[in-house]
Design a protein around this motif. Structure first.
Motif, PDB file in Angstrom:
ATOM      1  N   ARG A 146       0.836  -1.215   0.000  1.00 36.57           N
ATOM      2  CA  ARG A 146       0.000   0.000   0.000  1.00 36.57           C
ATOM      3  C   ARG A 146       0.862   1.252   0.000  1.00 36.57           C
ATOM      4  O   ARG A 146       0.549   2.229  -0.650  1.00 36.57           O
ATOM      5  CB  ARG A 146      -0.905   0.021   1.239  1.00 36.57           C
ATOM      6  N   LYS A 147       1.926   1.198   0.802  1.00 35.81           N
ATOM      7  CA  LYS A 147       2.837   2.350   0.853  1.00 35.81           C
ATOM      8  C   LYS A 147       4.198   1.889   1.327  1.00 35.81           C
ATOM      9  O   LYS A 147       4.342   0.783   1.848  1.00 35.81           O
ATOM     10  CB  LYS A 147       2.298   3.464   1.728  1.00 35.81           C
ATOM     11  N   ILE A 148       5.165   2.750   1.120  1.00 41.35           N
ATOM     12  CA  ILE A 148       6.527   2.486   1.561  1.00 41.35           C
ATOM     13  C   ILE A 148       7.002   3.688   2.363  1.00 41.35           C
ATOM     14  O   ILE A 148       6.835   4.835   1.923  1.00 41.35           O
ATOM     15  CB  ILE A 148       7.460   2.205   0.368  1.00 41.35           C
ATOM     16  N   ILE A 149       7.557   3.421   3.527  1.00 35.38           N
ATOM     17  CA  ILE A 149       8.168   4.465   4.331  1.00 35.38           C
ATOM     18  C   ILE A 149       9.668   4.244   4.273  1.00 35.38           C
ATOM     19  O   ILE A 149      10.161   3.163   4.641  1.00 35.38           O
ATOM     20  CB  ILE A 149       7.667   4.415   5.792  1.00 35.38           C
ATOM     21  N   CYS A 150      10.363   5.219   3.742  1.00 34.92           N
ATOM     22  CA  CYS A 150      11.810   5.088   3.636  1.00 34.92           C
ATOM     23  C   CYS A 150      12.459   6.444   3.851  1.00 34.92           C
ATOM     24  O   CYS A 150      11.870   7.492   3.621  1.00 34.92           O
ATOM     25  CB  CYS A 150      12.222   4.467   2.313  1.00 34.92           C
ATOM     26  N   LYS A 151      13.678   6.400   4.293  1.00 36.65           N
ATOM     27  CA  LYS A 151      14.476   7.608   4.532  1.00 36.65           C
ATOM     28  C   LYS A 151      15.820   7.447   3.882  1.00 36.65           C
ATOM     29  O   LYS A 151      16.297   6.377   3.634  1.00 36.65           O
ATOM     30  CB  LYS A 151      14.637   7.883   6.038  1.00 36.65           C
TER      31      LYS A 151
END
Length: 178
Positions: free
Chosen positions: A173-178
């Motif tokens: 659904r989504k990707i959280i990345c830094k």
């Protein structure tokens, strides 16, 4: 490059992520403020290995904020179940992999349809939210016939700009990345 080559490349890249602790902390704060996490009751997480995004603090946070937390347990036949935990002390060393996983207890298996949000480690990803994993297909198999809000956790350095994903690869659904 193909998936196998990206797995090799990204495993090495992940070892060299600069400011990893700060990025993990930034990802943690984004996760606890994510609307899917905030509104969840049952949260599926993972125990980090091999330089994956460290989500130990997210596990602790969820446990301390009255979330039902479950972690994956790999079973015979390459099947994965998510087992409810109430403490990180309930984990043991895996027989199969170099990670910690919950002690198998059929009474603590979480019905996949009850999981509100699942956080998944990334070895790589593309702009369409496809995930590159280790190649065993555990998550793809688990998610194949159910609709769970999935959030991949990774690092921007692991972005794959080439089209290497195939039809059975389920986008997150989504990707959280830094």
């Amino acid at each position: 490059m193909n998936k196998k080559e990206y797995r090799i490349k990204n495993k090495e890249l992940r070892k060299k992520i600069s400011n990893k602790k700060q990025k993990d902390l930034d990802i943690f704060f984004e996760c606890i403020n994510d609307i899917d996490f905030v509104n969840s009751n049952v949260v599926a997480l993972y125990y980090p290995i091999n330089f994956e995004v460290n989500c130990i603090e997210l596990i602790k946070y969820a446990l301390n904020h009255s979330k039902i937390v479950c972690l994956p347990k790999i079973n015979r036949g390459n099947r994965m179940d998510f087992i409810k935990i109430t403490s990180l002390n309930e984990l043991k060393d895996s027989v199969i992999y170099k990670l910690k996983e919950p002690i198998y207890n059929k009474d603590n298996i979480i019905d996949p349809l009850k999981i509100d949000v699942m956080f998944i480690p990334l070895l790589g990803f593309d702009n369409k939210n496809h995930r590159l994993g280790y190649g065993k297909g555990y998550y793809d198999t688990y998610l194949k016939d159910i609709d769970i809000k999935t959030i991949g956790l990774g690092y921007k350095e692991l972005l794959i700009e080439e089209d290497i994903f195939i039809e059975h690869d389920i986008p997150l659904r989504k990707i959280i990345c830094k």
